[in-house]
Design a protein around this motif. Sequence first.
Motif, mmCIF file in Angstrom:
data_model
loop_
_atom_site.group_PDB
_atom_site.id
_atom_site.type_symbol
_atom_site.label_atom_id
_atom_site.label_comp_id
_atom_site.label_asym_id
_atom_site.label_seq_id
_atom_site.Cartn_x
_atom_site.Cartn_y
_atom_site.Cartn_z
ATOM 1 N N ASP A 38 0.828 -1.202 0.000
ATOM 2 C CA ASP A 38 0.000 0.000 0.000
ATOM 3 C C ASP A 38 0.867 1.260 0.000
ATOM 4 O OD1 ASP A 38 -2.004 1.859 0.225
ATOM 5 O OD2 ASP A 38 -3.043 0.840 1.848
ATOM 6 N N GLU A 82 -10.304 -13.477 -4.958
ATOM 7 C CA GLU A 82 -10.645 -12.385 -4.048
ATOM 8 C C GLU A 82 -9.392 -11.640 -3.592
ATOM 9 O OE1 GLU A 82 -12.987 -11.616 0.208
ATOM 10 O OE2 GLU A 82 -12.822 -13.633 -0.637
ATOM 11 N N TYR A 83 -8.345 -12.393 -3.233
ATOM 12 C CA TYR A 83 -7.096 -11.750 -2.820
ATOM 13 C C TYR A 83 -6.507 -10.937 -3.977
ATOM 14 C CZ TYR A 83 -2.203 -11.212 -1.418
ATOM 15 O OH TYR A 83 -0.961 -10.708 -1.137
ATOM 16 N N CYS A 84 -6.542 -11.487 -5.179
ATOM 17 C CA CYS A 84 -6.011 -10.761 -6.345
ATOM 18 C C CYS A 84 -6.800 -9.473 -6.588
ATOM 19 C CB CYS A 84 -6.043 -11.652 -7.579
ATOM 20 S SG CYS A 84 -4.808 -12.981 -7.515
ATOM 21 N N ALA A 85 -8.097 -9.532 -6.395
ATOM 22 C CA ALA A 85 -8.911 -8.321 -6.537
ATOM 23 C C ALA A 85 -8.519 -7.293 -5.482
ATOM 24 C CB ALA A 85 -10.390 -8.666 -6.430
ATOM 25 N N GLU A 86 -8.206 -7.751 -4.277
ATOM 26 C CA GLU A 86 -7.771 -6.837 -3.216
ATOM 27 C C GLU A 86 -6.440 -6.170 -3.586
ATOM 28 O OE1 GLU A 86 -7.574 -9.261 0.242
ATOM 29 O OE2 GLU A 86 -9.767 -9.487 0.428
ATOM 30 N N ILE A 87 -5.524 -6.950 -4.137
ATOM 31 C CA ILE A 87 -4.229 -6.394 -4.553
ATOM 32 C C ILE A 87 -4.420 -5.338 -5.635
ATOM 33 C CG2 ILE A 87 -2.067 -6.933 -5.746
ATOM 34 C CD1 ILE A 87 -2.001 -7.792 -2.877
ATOM 35 N N ALA A 116 -7.030 -3.580 -6.142
ATOM 36 C CA ALA A 116 -7.703 -2.421 -5.546
ATOM 37 C C ALA A 116 -6.716 -1.545 -4.774
ATOM 38 C CB ALA A 116 -8.835 -2.888 -4.629
ATOM 39 N N VAL A 117 -5.788 -2.181 -4.052
ATOM 40 C CA VAL A 117 -4.766 -1.429 -3.325
ATOM 41 C C VAL A 117 -3.963 -0.544 -4.286
ATOM 42 C CG1 VAL A 117 -2.552 -1.684 -2.122
ATOM 43 C CG2 VAL A 117 -4.543 -2.988 -1.364
ATOM 44 N N LYS A 124 -6.026 2.418 -5.992
ATOM 45 C CA LYS A 124 -6.208 3.613 -5.162
ATOM 46 C C LYS A 124 -5.163 4.668 -5.479
ATOM 47 C CE LYS A 124 -5.990 1.832 -1.090
ATOM 48 N NZ LYS A 124 -5.949 1.731 0.396
#
Length: 352
Positions: A25, A59-64, A66-67, A70
């Motif tokens: 992040d 789901e984890y890849c989508a979180e990455i 998204a980070v 941003k």
Amino acid sequence: MKTLKGPSIFLSQFITDNPPFNSLDSLAVWAAGLGYKAVQIPTHLPHIFDLAKAAQSLEYCAEIRAVLAKSGLEISELSTHLQGQLVAVHPAYDAAFSGFAPPEVAHDASARQQWAVNSLKQAARASQNLGLKAHATFSGALAWPYFYPWPPRNEQLIDEAFRELAARWLPILNSFDEAGVDVCFELHPGEDLHDGVTFERFLALVDNHPRCNILYDPSHMLLQHMDYLGFIDHYHARIKAFHVKDAEFQTSAKSGVYAGYQPWIDRAGRFRSLGDGQINFKGIFSKLAQYDYAGWATLEWECCLKSGDAGAREGAKFIVDHIIPVADYAFDDFANSKSETSAVRRMLGLEE
């Protein structure tokens, strides 16, 4: 024609235990603030990027994603340079490379190799889950201790080393093919694949595998006294990733390309920050544009003099200034005219 993408930055050389370099992040905020549009992410540090989880979890890849989003960033490629090195390790380097693997397999050559192969296959699935098209890695090396042979060259030894290397990599290449991702070997001294000749030898042994490709880094070619511009002419169809890294070679009366076991600052050949070395990047970016390279231009910062902060800050602008927005029409189209066959034949004097 296509305009290549950039700038991206390889994060490996910047990760530390201190903010902002200790989490993905905060690294993203830092990189975006310097003007980068993407990051190349190393996969050996789970607190930065959890490779096993990315291979299993959309789901984890989508979180990455998204980070990074941003901060207005995306991923250019994942990197398995350290794991790729461990696919093939000559026993002379067992101790030197043991730290690249988890402690539980570090000192067991067979278990360490299997861990590396599994990591590469995880990287194929993770890249697919992230929607990536290219992956950066090293080949590893079995023949490297014999790169400048004495006693004289043993062709059978080199043949066997490359056959074994190809046998180890073929299942990995197949996994990347199933994932729709290109494996891009960084051609690098210390690896069995370190120039065009060694890449061709390996490519033939993996049956010209469509996923066997090149991470083009001109710094390693300049330090080997190779024609790094001509290299693009020969291998452009296989160049699917690009490290923008500078270097210089100052002829010395005391040492040469083998460096005399000296620290980087004292070597005749040294890596430098972008613009401080001798590499003709205008020529490189022109050739990549000519051959429709559509991947990313990724800064790999390594310099024996300049700080990483300065190198990263200057590198973003350097890459932006060298990217060629390719033309979508020819400059002389205004004077073009179409002719019927009969008119063309008259122009050639073939009809009266």
